[in-house]
Structure formats: C-alpha cells, structure tokens
Scaffold this motif. Structure first.
Motif, PDB file in Angstrom:
ATOM      1  N   GLY A 164       3.724   9.192  -6.437  1.00 38.08           N
ATOM      2  CA  GLY A 164       3.490   9.636  -5.070  1.00 38.08           C
ATOM      3  C   GLY A 164       2.625  10.867  -4.906  1.00 38.08           C
ATOM      4  N   ARG A 165       2.143  11.437  -5.996  1.00 40.16           N
ATOM      5  CA  ARG A 165       1.300  12.624  -5.890  1.00 40.16           C
ATOM      6  C   ARG A 165      -0.114  12.244  -5.461  1.00 40.16           C
ATOM      7  NH1 ARG A 165       3.182  15.606 -11.345  1.00 40.16           N
ATOM      8  NH2 ARG A 165       5.135  16.428 -10.572  1.00 40.16           N
ATOM      9  N   ILE A 166      -0.793  13.196  -4.847  1.00 42.95           N
ATOM     10  CA  ILE A 166      -2.189  13.023  -4.448  1.00 42.95           C
ATOM     11  C   ILE A 166      -3.066  13.562  -5.576  1.00 42.95           C
ATOM     12  CG2 ILE A 166      -3.949  13.637  -2.746  1.00 42.95           C
ATOM     13  CD1 ILE A 166      -1.684  12.028  -1.503  1.00 42.95           C
ATOM     14  N   ALA A 167      -4.074  12.784  -5.984  1.00 41.68           N
ATOM     15  CA  ALA A 167      -4.967  13.199  -7.069  1.00 41.68           C
ATOM     16  C   ALA A 167      -6.377  12.702  -6.779  1.00 41.68           C
ATOM     17  CB  ALA A 167      -4.469  12.635  -8.397  1.00 41.68           C
ATOM     18  N   ASN A 168      -7.338  13.253  -7.508  1.00 42.16           N
ATOM     19  CA  ASN A 168      -8.747  12.823  -7.445  1.00 42.16           C
ATOM     20  C   ASN A 168      -9.292  12.780  -6.013  1.00 42.16           C
ATOM     21  OD1 ASN A 168      -8.136  12.460 -10.138  1.00 42.16           O
ATOM     22  ND2 ASN A 168      -9.243  10.544 -10.320  1.00 42.16           N
ATOM     23  N   ILE A 169      -9.137  13.873  -5.296  1.00 43.48           N
ATOM     24  CA  ILE A 169      -9.622  13.947  -3.919  1.00 43.48           C
ATOM     25  C   ILE A 169     -11.139  14.078  -3.934  1.00 43.48           C
ATOM     26  CG2 ILE A 169      -9.562  15.308  -1.793  1.00 43.48           C
ATOM     27  CD1 ILE A 169      -6.734  16.265  -2.732  1.00 43.48           C
ATOM     28  N   GLU A 170     -11.806  13.254  -3.118  1.00 47.53           N
ATOM     29  CA  GLU A 170     -13.259  13.346  -3.010  1.00 47.53           C
ATOM     30  C   GLU A 170     -13.714  12.934  -1.614  1.00 47.53           C
ATOM     31  OE1 GLU A 170     -15.303  10.710  -5.704  1.00 47.53           O
ATOM     32  OE2 GLU A 170     -13.915   9.093  -5.320  1.00 47.53           O
ATOM     33  N   ILE A 171     -14.814  13.520  -1.171  1.00 48.38           N
ATOM     34  CA  ILE A 171     -15.385  13.201   0.130  1.00 48.38           C
ATOM     35  C   ILE A 171     -16.235  11.945  -0.015  1.00 48.38           C
ATOM     36  CG2 ILE A 171     -16.924  13.992   1.979  1.00 48.38           C
ATOM     37  CD1 ILE A 171     -14.274  15.523   1.831  1.00 48.38           C
ATOM     38  N   ILE A 179       4.861   7.760  -0.567  1.00 51.09           N
ATOM     39  CA  ILE A 179       5.629   6.679  -1.185  1.00 51.09           C
ATOM     40  C   ILE A 179       4.593   5.824  -1.919  1.00 51.09           C
ATOM     41  CG2 ILE A 179       7.081   4.656  -0.763  1.00 51.09           C
ATOM     42  CD1 ILE A 179       7.898   6.187   1.910  1.00 51.09           C
ATOM     43  N   PRO A 180       4.721   5.690  -3.240  1.00 50.18           N
ATOM     44  CA  PRO A 180       3.667   5.014  -4.012  1.00 50.18           C
ATOM     45  C   PRO A 180       3.490   3.552  -3.617  1.00 50.18           C
ATOM     46  CG  PRO A 180       5.374   5.927  -5.462  1.00 50.18           C
ATOM     47  CD  PRO A 180       5.824   6.130  -4.058  1.00 50.18           C
ATOM     48  N   GLY A 181       2.272   3.060  -3.857  1.00 50.14           N
ATOM     49  CA  GLY A 181       2.006   1.646  -3.686  1.00 50.14           C
ATOM     50  C   GLY A 181       2.684   0.851  -4.796  1.00 50.14           C
ATOM     51  N   PHE A 233      -8.849   9.376  -2.124  1.00 47.96           N
ATOM     52  CA  PHE A 233      -7.936   9.983  -3.090  1.00 47.96           C
ATOM     53  C   PHE A 233      -7.070   8.903  -3.711  1.00 47.96           C
ATOM     54  CE2 PHE A 233      -6.126  10.234   1.142  1.00 47.96           C
ATOM     55  CZ  PHE A 233      -4.820   9.793   0.999  1.00 47.96           C
ATOM     56  N   VAL A 234      -6.378   9.281  -4.773  1.00 47.94           N
ATOM     57  CA  VAL A 234      -5.459   8.370  -5.446  1.00 47.94           C
ATOM     58  C   VAL A 234      -4.040   8.826  -5.161  1.00 47.94           C
ATOM     59  CG1 VAL A 234      -4.639   7.529  -7.695  1.00 47.94           C
ATOM     60  CG2 VAL A 234      -7.099   7.814  -7.273  1.00 47.94           C
ATOM     61  N   ALA A 294       0.834  -1.209   0.000  1.00 46.46           N
ATOM     62  CA  ALA A 294       0.000   0.000   0.000  1.00 46.46           C
ATOM     63  C   ALA A 294       0.867   1.256   0.000  1.00 46.46           C
ATOM     64  CB  ALA A 294      -0.908  -0.001   1.222  1.00 46.46           C
ATOM     65  N   PRO A 295       0.349   2.352  -0.535  1.00 41.80           N
ATOM     66  CA  PRO A 295       1.089   3.610  -0.458  1.00 41.80           C
ATOM     67  C   PRO A 295       1.215   4.048   0.999  1.00 41.80           C
ATOM     68  CG  PRO A 295      -1.094   3.961  -1.428  1.00 41.80           C
ATOM     69  CD  PRO A 295      -0.942   2.508  -1.207  1.00 41.80           C
ATOM     70  N   THR A 296       2.310   4.724   1.309  1.00 45.83           N
ATOM     71  CA  THR A 296       2.524   5.166   2.683  1.00 45.83           C
ATOM     72  C   THR A 296       2.949   6.624   2.724  1.00 45.83           C
ATOM     73  OG1 THR A 296       4.783   4.331   2.626  1.00 45.83           O
ATOM     74  CG2 THR A 296       3.141   2.890   3.595  1.00 45.83           C
TER      75      THR A 296
END
Length: 144
Positions: free
Chosen positions: A92-99, A122-124, A86-87, A49-51
């Motif tokens: 390692g970037r954060i994208a597609n943030i949703e509630i 750190i990417p998965g 989020f993705v 998993a990403p950390t």
C-alpha cells in the motif's frame, strides 16, 4: 543436546548474524527502505485496482483539504491538468512518483507533494494476492 552447547550456540556472533539475516529477509516486502526501489513485478492491469482508504469520496476530501494552488501559477494565470504517475506497492505504499503531464508554475511540485503525503492505499490485487500496481491521478488547476 547438551544445554551448555545450546547456550554457547545462541550467544555466538555467527548465530546472531544468521538470525538477523533470516528475520530481515522474511520482513522485506514491497519497498526497499534504503533506496525506495520496488521489490517485485509492477502491473498495469489487475483484477482489483488499488484504492485510497475510504474510496473515491475520501480521496476527493483529501485532495480538497491538502491541494493548494501555487502562488506562482496564480500570478502567471497558469491553468491545466497535471497527471502524476506512481506505483502503489503490494503493502500500500506510494513509490516511483513521476509527472506524466506537466503545466509548470509550481503545479507539478504541488501535485507531487500531495501524492507523497498520502496515507498508504489499499493495494491492488491479482488472483487474490496483493501486487505492485502502476496508477496515476489527474490534478486540475483552474482559476475561477
């Protein structure tokens, strides 16, 4: 090859355009900066998993330092859990943030703000390669 031919070739606009396209296509990975669209498949199950950098302890420290209880929610005595999905991209970037779960009173916006401000993760990994991974974080808003 004639040196003058080579000099004319590399100084031509066509050559420069081709070189730019080639270099740009080699660099494009993870998130398209124009519209933040994710490039490639998004996984929900991976081998690793990403950390957050530094692990769970550093994530907790980050949240304690950056998360603020919205004044509107305090006045209205709103409590509850906001879940932000989020993705974490393959870089390692954060994208597609949703509630995913909301409580209102400004809590959703505050949780979103904190996720947007996070450093790269750190990417998965899947089969030893970094991949885009859908994940989520719960944010508890509790009045004492």
């Amino acid at each position: 090859m004639n040196p003058t031919y080579f000099a004319r070739l590399i100084s031509s606009p066509r050559f420069m355009l081709l070189l730019f396209i080639l270099l740009f296509s080699m660099c494009k990975k993870g998130v398209d900066p124009e519209n933040s669209a994710i490039v490639g498949e998004v996984f929900t199950t991976v081998d690793q998993a990403p950390t957050f950098p530094g692990g769970q302890v550093e994530l907790n420290n980050y949240l304690m330092k950056n998360l603020r209880y919205p004044a509107e929610a305090q006045r209205a005595k709103i409590q509850g859990k906001v879940i932000v999905g989020f993705v974490v991209t393959d870089i390692g970037r954060i994208a597609n943030i949703e509630i995913k779960q909301s409580v209102g009173g400004g809590c959703d916006e505050e949780a979103t703000r904190v996720v947007k401000a996070m450093p790269n993760w750190i990417p998965g990994q899947l089969k030893g390669k970094p991949v885009n991974v859908q994940t989520s974080l719960p944010f508890s808003f509790t009045l004492l």
